[in-house]
Design an enzyme around this catalytic site. Structure first.
Site, mmCIF file in Angstrom:
data_model
loop_
_atom_site.group_PDB
_atom_site.id
_atom_site.type_symbol
_atom_site.label_atom_id
_atom_site.label_comp_id
_atom_site.label_asym_id
_atom_site.label_seq_id
_atom_site.Cartn_x
_atom_site.Cartn_y
_atom_site.Cartn_z
ATOM 1 N N CYS A 1 -5.250 -0.743 -4.618
ATOM 2 C CA CYS A 1 -3.937 -0.327 -5.094
ATOM 3 C C CYS A 1 -2.782 -1.126 -4.498
ATOM 4 O O CYS A 1 -1.632 -0.896 -4.877
ATOM 5 C CB CYS A 1 -3.742 1.166 -4.830
ATOM 6 S SG CYS A 1 -4.970 2.187 -5.662
ATOM 7 N N HIS B 1 5.309 4.381 -2.071
ATOM 8 C CA HIS B 1 4.032 4.411 -2.795
ATOM 9 C C HIS B 1 3.965 5.698 -3.608
ATOM 10 O O HIS B 1 3.614 5.668 -4.782
ATOM 11 C CB HIS B 1 2.871 4.326 -1.809
ATOM 12 C CG HIS B 1 1.535 4.251 -2.468
ATOM 13 N ND1 HIS B 1 1.133 3.156 -3.205
ATOM 14 C CD2 HIS B 1 0.504 5.133 -2.515
ATOM 15 C CE1 HIS B 1 -0.085 3.376 -3.685
ATOM 16 N NE2 HIS B 1 -0.491 4.562 -3.275
ATOM 17 N N GLU C 1 3.389 8.233 4.508
ATOM 18 C CA GLU C 1 4.587 7.416 4.268
ATOM 19 C C GLU C 1 5.786 7.933 5.049
ATOM 20 O O GLU C 1 6.536 7.148 5.648
ATOM 21 C CB GLU C 1 4.929 7.432 2.785
ATOM 22 C CG GLU C 1 4.080 6.530 1.943
ATOM 23 C CD GLU C 1 4.701 6.294 0.590
ATOM 24 O OE1 GLU C 1 5.294 5.229 0.380
ATOM 25 O OE2 GLU C 1 4.583 7.193 -0.261
ATOM 26 N N LYS D 1 6.040 6.325 -9.718
ATOM 27 C CA LYS D 1 4.756 6.813 -10.221
ATOM 28 C C LYS D 1 4.901 8.187 -10.865
ATOM 29 O O LYS D 1 4.068 8.583 -11.679
ATOM 30 C CB LYS D 1 3.727 6.875 -9.091
ATOM 31 C CG LYS D 1 3.269 5.513 -8.581
ATOM 32 C CD LYS D 1 2.187 5.675 -7.536
ATOM 33 C CE LYS D 1 1.732 4.331 -6.974
ATOM 34 N NZ LYS D 1 2.741 3.708 -6.096
ATOM 35 N N HIS E 1 -0.033 6.019 -11.821
ATOM 36 C CA HIS E 1 -0.540 5.074 -10.834
ATOM 37 C C HIS E 1 -1.499 4.111 -11.519
ATOM 38 O O HIS E 1 -2.647 4.441 -11.797
ATOM 39 C CB HIS E 1 -1.258 5.847 -9.720
ATOM 40 C CG HIS E 1 -1.624 4.996 -8.537
ATOM 41 N ND1 HIS E 1 -1.561 3.629 -8.550
ATOM 42 C CD2 HIS E 1 -2.070 5.333 -7.292
ATOM 43 C CE1 HIS E 1 -1.950 3.151 -7.380
ATOM 44 N NE2 HIS E 1 -2.260 4.170 -6.599
#
Length: 422
Positions: free
Chosen positions: A169, A309, A320, A341, A346
Site C-alpha cells: 500500500c 493514510h 498515525e 480514502k 483504498h
C-alpha cells in the site's frame, strides 16, 4: 548542489471522477464514491462495498486494440499518462528518450485479467489441470507486472529506466520516491511516475475478508469508510491511478512550465514487527517523517497540512496519530489533517500517488479536502482531522504518509519551490 524535482503534470483516473478536474471536484465537495460492488456478485463476502471507477476505455481515448491488450490497471495508467503529459505541456519527442524514465507502482498487478483468465482455463475452478489453449494471447503481459511500466513508457516515448515498484500500500509513494532519486542523481531529466491498481475482484475480496480488514458496513456503502470516526469498522477497497510528470526544477522553469510543487523530501521505513500489525506509538512512521523532513531541510513546524493514510481501521488511526505527535510535537495539534480514502476508498498500491496528486492540487487551489463521514470523532484521536467540509487554507509545505502490509511506512514532503533552503 542537489538537483531539485518539480511536479509539472497530473493525470488521474479515480472513483467518482475520470480526469483531474472531476477528481478534484469530488474531493473538495466531500462526496463519496463508495457503493455496493457491481463488478461481480459480492453476496458471498463479508464486505460487499468498494469504490469503483465508472471507466469506459474507449470513451477515455483508448483504441479497441489497446482495450483488448491491456489489463484494466494498465488502461488506467495509460489514460492517466496521456492526461499528465498534456497537462505538463512537455513535448517528449523533442527530448532525448533515453533521459526520460518510467516508475509505476502497483501492489497486485493485473489481478482483474489474471483472475478472469484463470476462471476460463480452469473451467470455473473445476479443473485442477488447466487448459492453456483457452487463454488469451495477452496472458503473459498480465502475468508480468513490468508490462504496465512498458505501456506507460511507450505512451510517453520514454526509453530510459523503467520499473514497477511493488511495496504493498506504499507503492504509490515509493514509485514517486524512486523517480525523484533518478532525477536527483542525474540519470534522468524527466520521469513519468505514479501508480495504478484495479484490485476489485473476488480473490481480493476473499483475501481481505480473511483478515477482517474491510468493513462489514454493507447497508450504507456511501458512508462505509469512516477514518478517525468512533464508529469506524475497516477499510473500503478502491481502484484507480495517478500519473505525474516529474522534471528537474531548473529545466522546468527554463521552458516556462507550470510547477504544482516540488517533491522536497521522501523516506521509507519497515517496522520488522508484524505483517499487518502496527504499534500505537507510531515510531516507524515517525522515523520516516523525520527523515523526509531532514532531506527536505524543513522544520516540522513548517508543515501546513498532512494527508493521512487514514484507511478507516482503528489500528492505523492510532498509529498515525502517535506518529504525528512524535514528529511534530505541539505543532501536531495545530496542523490540519484529512483522509481522502473516506471518499475514494483504498486503492492499495495506487492510493499513494492519488494522494500526492490531491496534495499538489490542494497547494494549487488553497483548499484542503475533508474527511467524509467523520461525524463522531474518536476522543482518543485528538488532532485536527478535517471533518465533512473542505477548508480554505494556503499551504507552503504538505506531508503525505502511507502505511502498508509488511510493515512499510513511507513519507513524502511537497513544498513550494520558492521557499528558502536551509
Amino acid at each position: 548542489m542537489m538537483r531539485r524535482v518539480a511536479i509539472t503534470g497530473l493525470g488521474v483516473v479515480a472513483p467518482g471522477g475520470i480526469g483531474v478536474k472531476e477528481y478534484w471536484d469530488l474531493l473538495t465537495a466531500g462526496r463519496t464514491a463508495t457503493r455496493t460492488i457491481s463488478f461481480y456478485d459480492p453476496s458471498q463476502f463479508r464486505s460487499r462495498v468498494a469504490a469503483e471507477c465508472d471507466f469506459d476505455p474507449l470513451a477515455a481515448g483508448l483504441s479497441q486494440q489497446e482495450t483488448r491488450r491491456l489489463d484494466r490497471a494498465a488502461q488506467f495508467a495509460v489514460v492517466s499518462t496521456r492526461e499528465a503529459l498534456a497537462d505538463s505541456g512537455l513535448d517528449t519527442s523533442a527530448l532525448d528518450p533515453g533521459r526520460i524514465g518510467t516508475s509505476l507502482g502497483s501492489a497486485v498487478g493485473c489481478t482483474t485479467s489474471l483472475e478472469r483468465e484463470y476462471a476460463v482455463v480452469s473451467d470455473g475452478g473445476r479443473e485442477w489441470l488447466v487448459d492453456h489453449t483457452y487463454a488469451i494471447p495477452q496472458l503473459y503481459r498480465h502475468f508480468v507486472p513490468s508490462s504496465m511500466a512498458a505501456e506507460v513508457g511507450q505512451a510517453a516515448g520514454a526509453e530510459g529506466p523503467a520499473a514497477v515498484v511493488s511495496t504493498g500500500c506504499t507503492s504509490g509513494l515509493d514509485s514517486l520516491g524512486h523517480a525523484v532519486e533518478l532525477i536527483r542523481e542525474g540519470t534522468c531529466d524527466v520521469m513519468i511516475a505514479g501508480a495504478t491498481e484495479a484490485p476489485i475482484s473476488p480473490i481480493t475480496s476473499a483475501c481481505f475478508d480473511a483478515i477482517l480488514a474491510t468493513t462489514p458496513r454493507n447497508d450504507t456503502p456511501e458512508s462505509a469508510c469512516r477514518p478517525f470516526d468512533r464508529t469506524r469498522s475497516g477499510l473500503v477497497l478502491g481502484e484507480g491511478a495517478a500519473v505525474l510528470v516529474l522534471e528537474e526544477l531548473e529545466s522546468a522553469r527554463a521552458r516556462g512550465a507550470h510547477v504544482y510543487a516540488e517533491i522536497a523530501g521522501f523516506a521509507q521505513r519497515c517496522n520488522a514487527y508484524h505483517m499487518t500489525g502496527l504499534k500505537p506509538d507510531g515510531r516507524e512512521m515517525s522515523e520516516a517523517i523525520d527523515a523526509a523532513l531532514a532531506e527536505a531541510r524543513i522544520d516540522p513546524s513548517a508543515i501546513d497540512y498532512i494527508n493521512a493514510h487514514g484507511s478507516g481501521t482503528k489500528m492505523n488511526d492510532r498509529h498515525e496519530t502517535g506518529a504525528f505527535k512524535r514528529s511534530l510535537g505541539e505543532h501536531a495539534y495545530r496542523t490540519a489533517i484529512s483522509s481522502i480514502k473516506s471518499m475514494i476508498g483504498h486503492s492499495l498500491g495506487a492510493i499513494g500517488s492519488l494522494e500526492i496528486a490531491a496534495c499538489a492540487l490542494a497547494m494549487e487551489h488553497g483548499v484542503l479536502p475533508p474527511t467524509a463521514n467523520l461525524h463522531e470523532p474518536d476522543p482518543d484521536l485528538d488532532l485536527d482531522y478535517i471533518p465533512l467540509t473542505a477548508r480554505e487554507k494556503q499551504t507552503d509545505v504538505v506531508l503525505s504518509v502511507g502505511s502498508g502490509f509488511g510493515g512499510f511506512q513511507s513519507a513524502m514532503v511537497l513544498a513550494r519551490p520558492e521557499r528558502s533552503i536551509a
